[in-house]
Design an enzyme around this catalytic site. Sequence first.
Site, PDB file in Angstrom:
ATOM      1  N   GLY A  11     -14.802   0.880  -3.228  1.00 53.55           N
ATOM      2  CA  GLY A  11     -15.832   1.306  -2.284  1.00 53.55           C
ATOM      3  C   GLY A  11     -16.192   2.756  -2.480  1.00 53.55           C
ATOM      4  N   GLU A  12     -17.251   3.122  -1.795  1.00 55.90           N
ATOM      5  CA  GLU A  12     -17.691   4.508  -1.883  1.00 55.90           C
ATOM      6  C   GLU A  12     -18.211   4.923  -0.523  1.00 55.90           C
ATOM      7  OE1 GLU A  12     -19.898   5.273  -5.344  1.00 55.90           O
ATOM      8  OE2 GLU A  12     -20.012   7.418  -4.920  1.00 55.90           O
ATOM      9  N   GLY A  13     -17.647   5.968   0.015  1.00 52.41           N
ATOM     10  CA  GLY A  13     -18.135   6.491   1.288  1.00 52.41           C
ATOM     11  C   GLY A  13     -19.037   7.679   0.998  1.00 52.41           C
ATOM     12  N   THR A  14     -19.425   8.356   2.054  1.00 54.46           N
ATOM     13  CA  THR A  14     -20.324   9.487   1.900  1.00 54.46           C
ATOM     14  C   THR A  14     -19.666  10.587   1.069  1.00 54.46           C
ATOM     15  OG1 THR A  14     -20.864   8.965   4.168  1.00 54.46           O
ATOM     16  CG2 THR A  14     -21.893  10.913   3.254  1.00 54.46           C
ATOM     17  N   ASP A 138     -19.482   7.463  13.878  1.00 52.75           N
ATOM     18  CA  ASP A 138     -20.146   6.779  12.757  1.00 52.75           C
ATOM     19  C   ASP A 138     -19.637   5.348  12.615  1.00 52.75           C
ATOM     20  OD1 ASP A 138     -21.936   6.591  10.683  1.00 52.75           O
ATOM     21  OD2 ASP A 138     -20.602   7.466   9.178  1.00 52.75           O
TER      22      ASP A 138
HETATM   23  P1  AMP Z   1     -15.055   4.978   3.650  1.00 53.17           P
HETATM   24  O1  AMP Z   1     -15.276   6.148   2.758  1.00 53.17           O
HETATM   25  O2  AMP Z   1     -13.804   5.061   4.451  1.00 53.17           O
HETATM   26  O3  AMP Z   1     -16.278   4.655   4.464  1.00 53.17           O
HETATM   27  O4  AMP Z   1     -14.839   3.708   2.656  1.00 53.17           O
HETATM   28  C1  AMP Z   1     -15.863   3.172   1.857  1.00 53.17           C
HETATM   29  C2  AMP Z   1     -15.558   1.701   1.626  1.00 53.17           C
HETATM   30  O5  AMP Z   1     -14.297   1.567   0.940  1.00 53.17           O
HETATM   31  C3  AMP Z   1     -15.411   0.874   2.893  1.00 53.17           C
HETATM   32  O6  AMP Z   1     -16.665   0.412   3.348  1.00 53.17           O
HETATM   33  C4  AMP Z   1     -14.510  -0.252   2.443  1.00 53.17           C
HETATM   34  O7  AMP Z   1     -15.254  -1.276   1.785  1.00 53.17           O
HETATM   35  C5  AMP Z   1     -13.606   0.415   1.407  1.00 53.17           C
HETATM   36  N1  AMP Z   1     -12.328   0.841   2.052  1.00 53.17           N
HETATM   37  C6  AMP Z   1     -12.090   2.008   2.691  1.00 53.17           C
HETATM   38  N2  AMP Z   1     -10.828   2.059   3.168  1.00 53.17           N
HETATM   39  C7  AMP Z   1     -10.256   0.875   2.824  1.00 53.17           C
HETATM   40  C8  AMP Z   1      -8.960   0.294   3.057  1.00 53.17           C
HETATM   41  N3  AMP Z   1      -7.994   0.947   3.723  1.00 53.17           N
HETATM   42  N4  AMP Z   1      -8.739  -0.966   2.596  1.00 53.17           N
HETATM   43  C9  AMP Z   1      -9.701  -1.633   1.910  1.00 53.17           C
HETATM   44  N5  AMP Z   1     -10.944  -1.150   1.682  1.00 53.17           N
HETATM   45  C10 AMP Z   1     -11.230   0.098   2.119  1.00 53.17           C
END
Ligand code: AMP
Length: 310
Positions: A11-14, A138
């Site tokens: 995944g990728e967050g902001t 958020d």
């Molecule tokens: P975030 O930066 O926390 O918004 O994470 C971006 C994406 O990564 C999320 O929308 C999830 O799909 C994935 N992700 C984040 N944390 C976890 C976790 N603890 N377990 C599995 N997937 C995660």
Amino acid sequence: MEKYDNLEKIGEGTYGKVYKATDKATGRLVALKKMHLEIGDQGIPPTTLREISLLKMLYMSIYVVHLLSVELTEKTSNSKPVLFLVFEHLDTDLKKYMDSRRCSPVSKSLSPSRIQSFLYQLCMGVFHCHRHGVLHRDLKPQNLLLDQRRGILKIADFGLGRALIFPPKSYTPGVVTLCYRALEILLGSTHYSFGVDMWSVGCIFGVSDSSFLSFRLNIISLNHAADAVIFIPRICGTPTEEVRPGVTSLRDWHAYPQWKPRNLGLAAPSLEPDGVDLLSKMLKYNPAERTSAKEALDHPYFRSLDKSQF
Ligand code: AMP
């Protein structure tokens, strides 16, 4: 990072990428959130430390993702130090889960009991945060992680990134979704409180069933504040001074078209009346009238839910 094996981007967050990995010592699956740090002369910014301590404080709830540890790599001559937040790993997030069901020829949407259970757990998590004085700001399906086998939902991403590097250099399309953001934030209010999270919970509730058509309308393009700000008013009517005193004085208020309030029950035809009532209480324009997480948990919509499982 030699402690971890099988790194795979999930995944990728902001503010950074998230990897799934195996902890070599325990064999446990973890999620590693990688954050590049702008470390000044004073060391790690206090905001970063504060955010990490918030997550540690919220550890007591199973409806908040567990931060297992924090790893800091050394600064080298050609690379900045990297902070890895090590979280428990969950199968998926609510957005991926809903998208996969919408593409499935067998089941197009979440069952009413699933929606009820996820919403209850979300309110439990939000109540826990608010009781500890923590605002998420958020909440959106991407930030709600799911353990599919056990049917558990956990809140993730406590705006941690925001505290690390501000302002973000660029937004990756699709990562920043504004349509769950409370109207008062989108309109530029600087004085907001717990109600902002309950607004987001209402929007998440609204999009969770594919028959809540009006809520899903144009949701993909709602990444711009100007679009997002009219998302709910197009359904619930343009906010007025009567329903939300002070709204027209907010910094980013414009003269919007005069949309008439529509019956939420018509916008969400498959939702039972108690659900419509709860949704309308979460989407009150006046934050002072919006339902709290605690009140939501006691709402009749959850009467039929077997709460012993929580
Ligand atoms: P975030 O930066 O926390 O918004 O994470 C971006 C994406 O990564 C999320 O929308 C999830 O799909 C994935 N992700 C984040 N944390 C976890 C976790 N603890 N377990 C599995 N997937 C995660």
